[in-house]
Design an enzyme around this catalytic site. Structure first.
Site, mmCIF file in Angstrom:
data_model
loop_
_atom_site.group_PDB
_atom_site.id
_atom_site.type_symbol
_atom_site.label_atom_id
_atom_site.label_comp_id
_atom_site.label_asym_id
_atom_site.label_seq_id
_atom_site.Cartn_x
_atom_site.Cartn_y
_atom_site.Cartn_z
ATOM 1 N N ASN A 1 0.679 -1.403 0.210
ATOM 2 C CA ASN A 1 0.431 0.258 -0.287
ATOM 3 C C ASN A 1 0.945 0.986 -0.216
ATOM 4 O OD1 ASN A 1 -1.083 2.202 1.325
ATOM 5 N ND2 ASN A 1 -3.043 0.776 1.676
ATOM 6 N N ASP B 1 0.211 4.545 -0.071
ATOM 7 C CA ASP B 1 -0.910 5.611 0.577
ATOM 8 C C ASP B 1 -0.487 6.647 1.087
ATOM 9 O OD1 ASP B 1 -2.801 4.283 -0.791
ATOM 10 O OD2 ASP B 1 -3.937 4.121 1.477
ATOM 11 N N HIS B 2 0.888 6.252 1.867
ATOM 12 C CA HIS B 2 1.918 7.241 3.073
ATOM 13 C C HIS B 2 2.264 8.088 2.085
ATOM 14 C CE1 HIS B 2 0.480 5.703 6.529
ATOM 15 N NE2 HIS B 2 1.617 4.626 7.032
ATOM 16 N N ARG C 1 2.150 19.020 1.801
ATOM 17 C CA ARG C 1 3.110 19.923 1.385
ATOM 18 C C ARG C 1 2.061 20.641 0.608
ATOM 19 N NH1 ARG C 1 7.937 22.570 2.250
ATOM 20 N NH2 ARG C 1 7.916 22.197 4.837
ATOM 21 N N HIS D 1 -5.566 3.555 -1.163
ATOM 22 C CA HIS D 1 -7.235 3.761 -1.048
ATOM 23 C C HIS D 1 -7.689 4.862 -1.219
ATOM 24 C CE1 HIS D 1 -9.871 3.446 3.382
ATOM 25 N NE2 HIS D 1 -10.513 4.293 2.160
ATOM 26 N N ARG E 1 -9.544 8.071 -0.562
ATOM 27 C CA ARG E 1 -10.566 8.207 0.336
ATOM 28 C C ARG E 1 -11.859 9.347 -0.356
ATOM 29 N NH1 ARG E 1 -8.739 6.532 5.511
ATOM 30 N NH2 ARG E 1 -10.472 7.374 6.825
ATOM 31 N N ARG F 1 -7.535 12.283 1.176
ATOM 32 C CA ARG F 1 -6.800 13.382 1.635
ATOM 33 C C ARG F 1 -5.421 13.056 1.442
ATOM 34 N NH1 ARG F 1 -7.540 9.449 7.547
ATOM 35 N NH2 ARG F 1 -9.583 10.171 7.322
ATOM 36 N N GLU G 1 -8.286 0.532 -2.826
ATOM 37 C CA GLU G 1 -9.122 0.253 -1.313
ATOM 38 C C GLU G 1 -10.110 1.409 -1.367
ATOM 39 O OE1 GLU G 1 -7.602 0.909 2.546
ATOM 40 O OE2 GLU G 1 -5.893 -0.971 1.933
ATOM 41 N N THR H 1 -6.694 5.658 9.712
ATOM 42 C CA THR H 1 -6.213 5.029 9.246
ATOM 43 C C THR H 1 -8.259 4.164 9.026
ATOM 44 O OG1 THR H 1 -5.476 3.159 8.467
ATOM 45 C CG2 THR H 1 -5.184 2.817 10.768
ATOM 46 N N THR H 2 -8.313 3.534 8.555
ATOM 47 C CA THR H 2 -8.919 2.042 8.474
ATOM 48 C C THR H 2 -9.189 1.550 10.423
ATOM 49 O OG1 THR H 2 -8.837 1.991 6.068
ATOM 50 C CG2 THR H 2 -10.093 0.382 7.199
ATOM 51 N N GLU I 1 -10.716 -10.139 3.263
ATOM 52 C CA GLU I 1 -9.397 -9.964 3.871
ATOM 53 C C GLU I 1 -9.212 -9.634 5.905
ATOM 54 O OE1 GLU I 1 -6.915 -6.384 2.666
ATOM 55 O OE2 GLU I 1 -6.095 -5.858 4.404
ATOM 56 N N HIS J 1 -3.622 -5.138 8.162
ATOM 57 C CA HIS J 1 -3.411 -4.462 8.461
ATOM 58 C C HIS J 1 -2.107 -4.326 10.109
ATOM 59 C CE1 HIS J 1 -5.347 -0.813 10.437
ATOM 60 N NE2 HIS J 1 -5.702 -0.217 9.205
HETATM 61 N N1 PXP Z 1 -6.081 -3.391 4.439
HETATM 62 C C1 PXP Z 1 -6.643 -2.849 4.903
HETATM 63 C C2 PXP Z 1 -7.912 -3.248 4.365
HETATM 64 C C3 PXP Z 1 -6.356 -1.210 5.050
HETATM 65 O O1 PXP Z 1 -7.169 -0.663 5.646
HETATM 66 C C4 PXP Z 1 -4.951 -1.067 5.353
HETATM 67 C C5 PXP Z 1 -4.666 0.357 5.499
HETATM 68 O O2 PXP Z 1 -4.627 1.165 4.284
HETATM 69 C C6 PXP Z 1 -3.952 -2.018 5.338
HETATM 70 C C7 PXP Z 1 -4.485 -3.228 4.620
HETATM 71 C C8 PXP Z 1 -2.539 -1.664 5.043
HETATM 72 O O3 PXP Z 1 -2.179 -1.694 6.793
HETATM 73 P P1 PXP Z 1 -0.698 -1.137 7.324
HETATM 74 O O4 PXP Z 1 -0.717 0.517 6.507
HETATM 75 O O5 PXP Z 1 -1.142 -1.127 8.907
HETATM 76 O O6 PXP Z 1 0.137 -1.682 6.644
#
Ligand code: PXP
Length: 243
Positions: free
Chosen positions: A7, A9-10, A18, A43, A45, A49, A70, A100-101, A151, A190
């Site tokens: 993932n 997203d970060h 910024r 993801h 959203r 964001r 996601e 987060t989720t 999942e 997660h």
């Molecule tokens: N699975 C799902 C459904 C999530 O929402 C997330 C966070 O976006 C992750 C996995 C990944 O989680 P983490 O960033 O804690 O590894």
């Protein structure tokens, strides 16, 4: 075999801090693939964001492993996803205030609504995964919706230790076995890290592991490619020794 979904997203979160163009999560997806990611996850959203529509559309053209989107069941997001047509979606609950989720979907409470969305995506050629807590009732409800995959939420496992962790592993193991009996593909994610992922790989043996924070955090020091390679290595060594 456990496939690794990374993932990114970060990376978009850092860009949005910024409001600029860098770092680009599309580049991050390329680096993750070069490190051996089997899937890329983002993801989209409702509040955009971090990941925005441009990222999703560009990744659809550039990511050569399956892209896992996601998303919540918000109608506007559903419409974007149906139009963009990713190979896989993971439906998650979404609250604006959350970092987060948090927690899995309550599929039991919304079987009809979720079934209707699952059908629209499956008719569109997209595989559907539902992010849930490892509860038998939720797993049965997922089966009823016609989803392809579940999942299992590993957050409570990741956030615990000792006896509590052993209880979480037990719940996840029973959930995974029940999911497979229901002919659902069982994935997990997660809160997974380089240290705690072996505990999930050796017990649950998920088809896919979905990991974001730990890999991107390590990549600050090592680069994304090396961080993904290292996570794959941990998973593969666990499978070789305990699989
Ligand atoms: N699975 C799902 C459904 C999530 O929402 C997330 C966070 O976006 C992750 C996995 C990944 O989680 P983490 O960033 O804690 O590894």
């Amino acid at each position: 075999m456990s496939f690794l979904g990374v993932n990114v997203d970060h990376v978009a979160t850092l860009r949005e801090a910024r409001g600029t163009y860098e770092p680009d999560p599309v580049w991050a997806a390329v680096e993750a693939q070069l490190g051996g990611a089997d899937l890329i996850t983002i993801h989209l959203r409702e509040d955009r964001r971090h990941i925005c529509d441009r990222d999703l559309r560009l990744m659809m053209q550039t990511v050569s492993v399956p892209l896992n989107l996601e998303m919540s069941l918000h109608e506007e997001i559903v419409a974007v996803a149906l139009e963009v047509h990713p190979p896989m979606i993971t439906v998650v609950p979404e609250r604006r205030e959350e970092l987060t989720t948090e927690g899995g979907l309550d599929v039991q409470a919304e079987v009809e609504r979720i079934s209707e969305v699952v059908k629209r995506f499956k008719d569109n050629g997209t595989k559907v995964s539902l992010f849930i807590d490892p509860e038998i009732g939720q797993i049965n409800a997922c089966r009823e919706t016609g989803a392809d995959m579940i999942e299992l939420h590993t957050g409570p496992y990741a956030g615990s230790s000792g006896e509590k962790r052993a209880r979480e592993i037990d719940k996840l193991t029973r959930g995974a076995a029940h999911g497979r009996k229901q002919e659902l593909v069982v994935n997990a994610g997660h809160g997974l890290t380089y240290n705690n992922v072996p505990g999930i790989v050796e017990t649950i043996k998920p088809c896919e592991l979905h990991i974001g924070h730990s890999v991107i955090a390590r990549s600050v020091f090592t680069g994304i490619r090396a961080a993904v390679e290292e996570m794959k290595d941990v998973i593969q060594k666990t499978l070789l020794m305990k699989g």
